[in-house]
Scaffold this motif. Structure first.
Motif, PDB file in Angstrom:
ATOM      1  N   ALA A 273      38.412  40.173  31.969  1.00  0.00           N
ATOM      2  CA  ALA A 273      37.085  39.776  32.444  1.00  0.00           C
ATOM      3  C   ALA A 273      36.152  39.456  31.273  1.00  0.00           C
ATOM      4  CB  ALA A 273      36.485  40.868  33.318  1.00  0.00           C
ATOM      5  N   HIS A 274      36.358  40.098  30.130  1.00  0.00           N
ATOM      6  CA  HIS A 274      35.523  39.808  28.954  1.00  0.00           C
ATOM      7  C   HIS A 274      35.703  38.359  28.511  1.00  0.00           C
ATOM      8  CE1 HIS A 274      34.103  43.868  28.072  1.00  0.00           C
ATOM      9  NE2 HIS A 274      35.336  44.303  28.305  1.00  0.00           N
ATOM     10  N   VAL A 275      36.937  37.921  28.428  1.00  0.00           N
ATOM     11  CA  VAL A 275      37.205  36.558  27.965  1.00  0.00           C
ATOM     12  C   VAL A 275      36.739  35.546  29.011  1.00  0.00           C
ATOM     13  CG1 VAL A 275      39.505  35.599  28.539  1.00  0.00           C
ATOM     14  CG2 VAL A 275      38.823  35.764  26.245  1.00  0.00           C
ATOM     15  N   GLN A 276      36.949  35.845  30.273  1.00  0.00           N
ATOM     16  CA  GLN A 276      36.514  34.932  31.327  1.00  0.00           C
ATOM     17  C   GLN A 276      34.990  34.858  31.369  1.00  0.00           C
ATOM     18  OE1 GLN A 276      38.810  33.045  31.797  1.00  0.00           O
ATOM     19  NE2 GLN A 276      39.677  33.360  33.826  1.00  0.00           N
ATOM     20  N   LEU A 277      34.333  35.998  31.154  1.00  0.00           N
ATOM     21  CA  LEU A 277      32.879  35.998  31.090  1.00  0.00           C
ATOM     22  C   LEU A 277      32.421  35.129  29.919  1.00  0.00           C
ATOM     23  CD1 LEU A 277      30.078  37.006  31.938  1.00  0.00           C
ATOM     24  CD2 LEU A 277      30.465  39.017  30.488  1.00  0.00           C
ATOM     25  N   GLY A 278      33.069  35.277  28.783  1.00  0.00           N
ATOM     26  CA  GLY A 278      32.740  34.449  27.625  1.00  0.00           C
ATOM     27  C   GLY A 278      32.865  32.969  27.939  1.00  0.00           C
ATOM     28  N   ARG A 279      33.929  32.594  28.603  1.00  0.00           N
ATOM     29  CA  ARG A 279      34.141  31.185  28.959  1.00  0.00           C
ATOM     30  C   ARG A 279      33.042  30.690  29.897  1.00  0.00           C
ATOM     31  NH1 ARG A 279      40.634  31.953  29.892  1.00  0.00           N
ATOM     32  NH2 ARG A 279      41.214  31.671  27.695  1.00  0.00           N
ATOM     33  N   ALA A 280      32.716  31.496  30.903  1.00  0.00           N
ATOM     34  CA  ALA A 280      31.671  31.106  31.853  1.00  0.00           C
ATOM     35  C   ALA A 280      30.321  30.981  31.156  1.00  0.00           C
ATOM     36  CB  ALA A 280      31.601  32.121  32.996  1.00  0.00           C
TER      37      ALA A 280
ATOM     38  N   ALA B  78      30.127  32.265  38.379  1.00  0.00           N
ATOM     39  CA  ALA B  78      31.379  32.813  37.850  1.00  0.00           C
ATOM     40  C   ALA B  78      31.080  33.952  36.885  1.00  0.00           C
ATOM     41  CB  ALA B  78      32.182  31.722  37.144  1.00  0.00           C
ATOM     42  N   ALA B  79      30.107  33.751  36.015  1.00  0.00           N
ATOM     43  CA  ALA B  79      29.737  34.798  35.062  1.00  0.00           C
ATOM     44  C   ALA B  79      29.323  36.068  35.791  1.00  0.00           C
ATOM     45  CB  ALA B  79      28.612  34.306  34.148  1.00  0.00           C
ATOM     46  N   ALA B  80      28.606  35.921  36.896  1.00  0.00           N
ATOM     47  CA  ALA B  80      28.171  37.088  37.673  1.00  0.00           C
ATOM     48  C   ALA B  80      29.368  37.852  38.238  1.00  0.00           C
ATOM     49  CB  ALA B  80      27.234  36.647  38.795  1.00  0.00           C
ATOM     50  N   GLU B  81      30.407  37.146  38.667  1.00  0.00           N
ATOM     51  CA  GLU B  81      31.606  37.811  39.201  1.00  0.00           C
ATOM     52  C   GLU B  81      32.333  38.589  38.102  1.00  0.00           C
ATOM     53  OE1 GLU B  81      32.508  38.164  42.385  1.00  0.00           O
ATOM     54  OE2 GLU B  81      30.733  37.015  42.943  1.00  0.00           O
ATOM     55  N   PHE B  82      32.477  37.987  36.933  1.00  0.00           N
ATOM     56  CA  PHE B  82      33.157  38.682  35.840  1.00  0.00           C
ATOM     57  C   PHE B  82      32.323  39.865  35.339  1.00  0.00           C
ATOM     58  CE2 PHE B  82      35.056  34.328  35.456  1.00  0.00           C
ATOM     59  CZ  PHE B  82      36.287  34.687  35.970  1.00  0.00           C
ATOM     60  N   GLN B  83      31.010  39.693  35.342  1.00  0.00           N
ATOM     61  CA  GLN B  83      30.137  40.799  34.939  1.00  0.00           C
ATOM     62  C   GLN B  83      30.248  41.958  35.922  1.00  0.00           C
ATOM     63  OE1 GLN B  83      28.238  40.919  31.956  1.00  0.00           O
ATOM     64  NE2 GLN B  83      28.339  43.054  32.606  1.00  0.00           N
ATOM     65  N   LYS B  84      30.428  41.646  37.189  1.00  0.00           N
ATOM     66  CA  LYS B  84      30.591  42.682  38.221  1.00  0.00           C
ATOM     67  C   LYS B  84      31.786  43.578  37.884  1.00  0.00           C
ATOM     68  CE  LYS B  84      30.184  41.058  42.338  1.00  0.00           C
ATOM     69  NZ  LYS B  84      30.475  40.359  43.612  1.00  0.00           N
ATOM     70  N   ILE B  85      32.848  42.979  37.395  1.00  0.00           N
ATOM     71  CA  ILE B  85      34.041  43.749  37.013  1.00  0.00           C
ATOM     72  C   ILE B  85      33.709  44.673  35.838  1.00  0.00           C
ATOM     73  CG2 ILE B  85      36.372  43.567  36.035  1.00  0.00           C
ATOM     74  CD1 ILE B  85      36.539  40.837  37.604  1.00  0.00           C
ATOM     75  N   LEU B  86      33.014  44.133  34.857  1.00  0.00           N
ATOM     76  CA  LEU B  86      32.674  44.919  33.671  1.00  0.00           C
ATOM     77  C   LEU B  86      31.675  46.024  33.994  1.00  0.00           C
ATOM     78  CD1 LEU B  86      32.460  41.985  31.126  1.00  0.00           C
ATOM     79  CD2 LEU B  86      34.364  43.566  31.520  1.00  0.00           C
ATOM     80  N   ASP B  87      30.855  45.806  34.983  1.00  0.00           N
ATOM     81  CA  ASP B  87      29.870  46.815  35.384  1.00  0.00           C
ATOM     82  C   ASP B  87      30.481  47.951  36.203  1.00  0.00           C
ATOM     83  OD1 ASP B  87      27.869  45.378  34.141  1.00  0.00           O
ATOM     84  OD2 ASP B  87      27.112  44.472  35.994  1.00  0.00           O
TER      85      ASP B  87
END
Length: 105
Positions: free
Chosen positions: A56-63, A33-42
């Motif tokens: 995506a920042h908050v979801q990445l934090g949660r993951a 999940a973290a990889a998917e949210f990081q993909k958005i930020l990248d």
């Protein structure tokens, strides 16, 4: 390209990554999940003004919290809170993010 077209203004193209990230979080596959949210930020250029860019920042934090990566999670939450520093403090996602971030300290 996926995304939303609102009045000839194309919003994002990474909705599938966001939804995949949420599904992976629900399935307790936190690292993926973290990889998917990081993909958005990248790929901010593709995301444009789409709200998933900041969410995506908050979801990445949660993951990352659930993956045990507290230091990286704090940074993701800080990025979200910086983006939303001038937002109405009563917005539910902002209140939630602040509470989650406070528990990490």
């Amino acid at each position: 390209m996926n995304g939303l077209n609102f009045n000839h203004f194309h919003l994002g193209g990474l909705h599938s990554a966001y939804v995949r990230g949420e599904a992976l979080l629900a399935a307790h596959r936190h690292t993926e999940a973290a990889a998917e949210f990081q993909k958005i930020l990248d790929h901010r250029g593709i995301v444009g003004a789409d709200p998933i860019g900041s969410l995506a920042h908050v979801q990445l934090g949660r993951a990352l919290v659930l993956s045990g990566e507290t230091i990286k999670a704090k940074a993701a939450y800080q990025d979200f809170l910086t983006l939303w520093k001038d937002a109405d403090p009563d917005i539910p996602i902002l209140r939630q993010a602040k509470a989650e971030y406070a528990r990490l300290r």
